[in-house]
Design an enzyme around this catalytic site. Structure first.
Site, PDB file in Angstrom:
ATOM      1  N   HIS A  72      57.672 -45.922 -49.888  1.00 33.02           N
ATOM      2  CA  HIS A  72      57.670 -46.801 -48.720  1.00 33.02           C
ATOM      3  C   HIS A  72      58.312 -48.132 -49.058  1.00 33.02           C
ATOM      4  CE1 HIS A  72      55.898 -48.980 -45.187  1.00 33.02           C
ATOM      5  NE2 HIS A  72      56.111 -47.813 -44.628  1.00 33.02           N
ATOM      6  N   HIS A  80      62.377 -48.855 -40.499  1.00 32.89           N
ATOM      7  CA  HIS A  80      61.583 -49.397 -39.398  1.00 32.89           C
ATOM      8  C   HIS A  80      62.512 -50.011 -38.337  1.00 32.89           C
ATOM      9  CE1 HIS A  80      58.544 -49.249 -42.624  1.00 32.89           C
ATOM     10  NE2 HIS A  80      57.697 -49.017 -41.645  1.00 32.89           N
ATOM     11  N   HIS A  88      58.561 -41.111 -41.525  1.00 34.38           N
ATOM     12  CA  HIS A  88      57.154 -41.080 -41.912  1.00 34.38           C
ATOM     13  C   HIS A  88      56.568 -39.664 -41.830  1.00 34.38           C
ATOM     14  CE1 HIS A  88      57.508 -45.483 -41.351  1.00 34.38           C
ATOM     15  NE2 HIS A  88      56.567 -45.521 -42.279  1.00 34.38           N
ATOM     16  N   HIS A 134      50.777 -49.492 -34.093  1.00 36.46           N
ATOM     17  CA  HIS A 134      51.060 -49.291 -35.510  1.00 36.46           C
ATOM     18  C   HIS A 134      50.994 -50.586 -36.304  1.00 36.46           C
ATOM     19  CE1 HIS A 134      54.370 -49.766 -38.522  1.00 36.46           C
ATOM     20  NE2 HIS A 134      53.689 -48.809 -39.126  1.00 36.46           N
ATOM     21  N   HIS A 185      48.198 -52.168 -39.312  1.00 31.61           N
ATOM     22  CA  HIS A 185      48.621 -52.673 -40.623  1.00 31.61           C
ATOM     23  C   HIS A 185      48.097 -54.087 -40.856  1.00 31.61           C
ATOM     24  CE1 HIS A 185      51.436 -49.984 -42.764  1.00 31.61           C
ATOM     25  NE2 HIS A 185      51.722 -49.477 -41.571  1.00 31.61           N
ATOM     26  N   PHE A 210      55.061 -54.408 -45.983  1.00 31.42           N
ATOM     27  CA  PHE A 210      55.763 -53.142 -46.164  1.00 31.42           C
ATOM     28  C   PHE A 210      55.805 -52.706 -47.626  1.00 31.42           C
ATOM     29  CE2 PHE A 210      58.730 -53.255 -42.186  1.00 31.42           C
ATOM     30  CZ  PHE A 210      57.704 -52.717 -41.428  1.00 31.42           C
ATOM     31  N   HIS A 233      49.019 -43.375 -40.788  1.00 31.21           N
ATOM     32  CA  HIS A 233      50.291 -42.813 -40.342  1.00 31.21           C
ATOM     33  C   HIS A 233      50.162 -41.358 -39.890  1.00 31.21           C
ATOM     34  CE1 HIS A 233      53.669 -45.578 -40.359  1.00 31.21           C
ATOM     35  NE2 HIS A 233      52.940 -46.299 -41.201  1.00 31.21           N
TER      36      HIS A 233
END
Length: 599
Positions: free
Chosen positions: A183, A204, A213, A334, A338, A355, A368
């Site tokens: 990632h 992204h 993903h 999403h 996070h 990230f 995810h």
């Protein structure tokens, strides 16, 4: 100083700040007029549409640069259809190619608030032996379970698999460290586009989000199953879109478990209810109100986004600038999840809040899995446009992952469109948000007379030629509509959308601002359960390998259902209110317009 105008409610403000002087020209004036004297949109332009639809994210790029880009594509051996490029040099370019691992670079992580900067090695082991993906053979569809519903036998198997993954040597591409680095590398500037050495690859903020993903989880799951000798093993999903799952699942909060991560927000441990509209601060809502808010977020992001580009995100091709625009679920919830989980005590909001480090928290994969599950659900909802892209530049985009046997595998987006072809699906659970449609704060207040409502019934406020603007305060902008009173068939064929273009912000800051339509009440905050709430823009801190390069992206919000709910489909204009919630003064917007998408 910014210009202000007094009104019966709160001031309407054209922002001005020190940030503005660095890259934004001076804004113009604000005008107020009476309702009985509507603004003449034929003689005055409200928005500046300098960017073409194809190049919204780089409005001031020259034709010379774009021709150079075409020449590079043609120079790659004619792989991407020279005839099409000649007939329309700015049309489809090429699919994103899997990165060259030999050119992987360290990721740089910075913090705007502290000025701290670190270099993170997140490149995978290198090999020249790459095999192409072949769909697996299986006799039964494996069902990923909801994390809050798993039994003791499943938990024992899952924790054993995670223990074995964490025990692998760090240089093993299947190890927990290397899997977390996947990632980091794809999301934090370690790779460039093949053939475009100065163009960062970012999965992204574009149509690559869901397929990347999905494959990432698929191989992660295969590795876990291999380690415990169970090819039918499946990971759980965090069912945060339903009230029973709106807390961190218990299996992830035991400090003695390999599923635990100490770098999480200490204020958000169970029984704290998750906030799917999280903006960096705590909302003092009752459990009932928080659930209502969360379900409204889910309804809006899943039901009202009806086309592939609205759901998946903007097209992203070889040589393009990164981050052209997020789809609905990526943007929210999403990002909210996070940010809500990430530890604010850490310098970069590790682990889930950045990230580069998100994959270090085992909860990331459950999070995810639920995002992936929502892709399946979205395609099952009513509406003929709820399909995946058929564009070959999407279908043939490719990534590299190490599989359960430590082989480097090249996959294409077209190989993962149906999770069942990969051998898995999701446990069936209730979907309560389907019945939680937002409602107007004041039903039936639409004017229907050809003029949009503003701060008060007897006034309108318009910012003319004010772009670009900096969001350091609440801003209202009146935007003209080009089509009114559309038929049911027209609405089914094309979605009316609000497009915020050239949103510019430092990549390493957390940002959120909300967008409201014809919201005239400044005394009571608009909530996600209100129809006037059109959506939000959010950013998780991440970096570009070239310091100082800002995130430059777009936000597209659906309007068709909202206009109908507010009874303003016949209005000539709408009033767009922008409210900074986090990162005030750090975001600029280059333009706002209304458009139509049909995909």
């Amino acid at each position: 100083m910014g210009s202000t105008v007094n009104s019966p409610s709160t001031p309407i403000i054209i922002p001005s700040s020190p940030l503005q002087t660095s890259f934004i020209p001076k804004t113009s004036q604000l005008s107020i007029f009476k309702k009985k004297k509507p603004f003449n949109f034929a003689s005055k332009k409200l928005v500046s549409c300098k960017a073409s639809d194809r190049n919204q994210n780089n409005a001031d790029s020259s034709s010379i640069n774009r021709l150079d880009r075409r020449d590079i594509l043609l120079g790659l051996g004619g792989l991407y259809g020279a005839t099409n490029l000649v007939s329309d040099p700015f049309a489809s370019a090429a699919p994103i190619a899997a990165p060259d691992l030999s050119l992987c670079e360290n990721s740089t992580v910075t913090s705007s608030s502290s000025g701290t900067s670190i270099s993170v090695p997140c490149c995978p082991p290198k090999t020249t032996n790459i095999i192409d993906f072949k769909p697996p053979r299986f006799s039964n569809i494996r069902l990923r379970p909801a994390a809050h519903l798993v039994d003791a036998n499943y938990l024992e198997k899952f924790t054993k698999a995670m223990e074995l993954m964490k025990a692998l040597p760090d240089d093993d591409p299947r190890s927990f460290k290397q899997q977390a680095n996947v990632h980091c590398a794809y999301c934090n500037g370690a790779y460039d586009h093949v053939g475009f050495p100065d163009q960062q690859l970012q999965i992204h903020f574009s149509w690559l989000f869901f397929p990347f993903h999905r494959f990432y989880l698929y191989f992660y799951e295969r590795i876990l199953g291999k380690l415990i000798g169970d090819p039918n093993f499946v990971m759980p999903f965090w069912n945060w879109d339903s009230p029973p799952g709106m807390v961190i699942p218990d299996i992830y909060v035991d400090p003695t478990s390999p599923l635990y991560d100490e770098k999480r927000n200490v204020d958000h441990q169970p029984p704290k209810m998750l906030d799917l509209d999280y903006a960096g601060t705590e909302e003092l809502l009752s459990k009932r109100d928080q659930i209502k808010s969360n379900l409204s977020v889910m309804y809006r992001q899943m039901v009202t986004y009806k086309t592939p580009s609205l759901f998946h995100g903007a097209a992203y091709r070889a040589g393009d600038n990164p981050s052209p625009g997020m789809g609905s679920v990526e943007n929210n919830p999403h990002t909210a999840v996070h940010r809500w989980v990430g530890d604010k005590r850490e310098p970069f909001s590790e682990d889930m809040g950045n990230f580069y480090s998100a994959g270090r928290d085992p909860l990331f994969y459950a999070h995810h899995c639920n995002v992936d599950r929502l892709w399946n659900i979205w395609k099952s909802l009513p509406g003929k446009k709820r399909t995946d892209f058929t564009d070959t530049d999407w279908l043939d985009s490719s990534f590299l992952f190490y599989d359960e046997n430590a082989n480097l595998v090249r996959v294409k987006v077209r190989d993962c469109l149906n999770s069942r072809t990969l051998g898995y699906d999701y446990q069936k659970v209730n979907i309560p948000w389907l019945k939680n449609k937002p409602t107007p704060r004041r039903p039936g207040r639409g004017s229907g007379s050809g003029s949009a409502m503003a701060a008060e019934a007897n006034t309108e406020t318009v910012i003319r030629n004010a772009f670009p603007i900096v969001l350091d305060k609440l801003v209202r902008i009146e935007v003209p509509r080009t089509k009114k009173s559309r038929t049911k068939v027209e609405k089914e064929n094309e979605e009316e959308v609000l497009v915020l273009q050239n949103i510019r912000v430092d990549r390493d800051v957390a940002v959120k601002f909300d967008v409201y339509i014809n919201d005239e009440d400044d005394e009571t905050p608009t909530e996600p359960e209100d129809s006037e709430f059109a959506g939000s823009f959010t950013n998780i801190p991440h970096n570009h390998h070239n310091p100082g390069v800002k995130l430059d992206t777009n936000l597209t919000l659906p309007l068709s259902d909202l206009l109908e709910d507010l009874d303003i489909e016949r209005d000539d204009n709408i009033v767009v209110t922008l409210v900074p919630k986090e990162g005030k003064g750090l975001v600029s917007i280059g333009n706002i317009k209304i458009d139509f998408v049909g995909d």
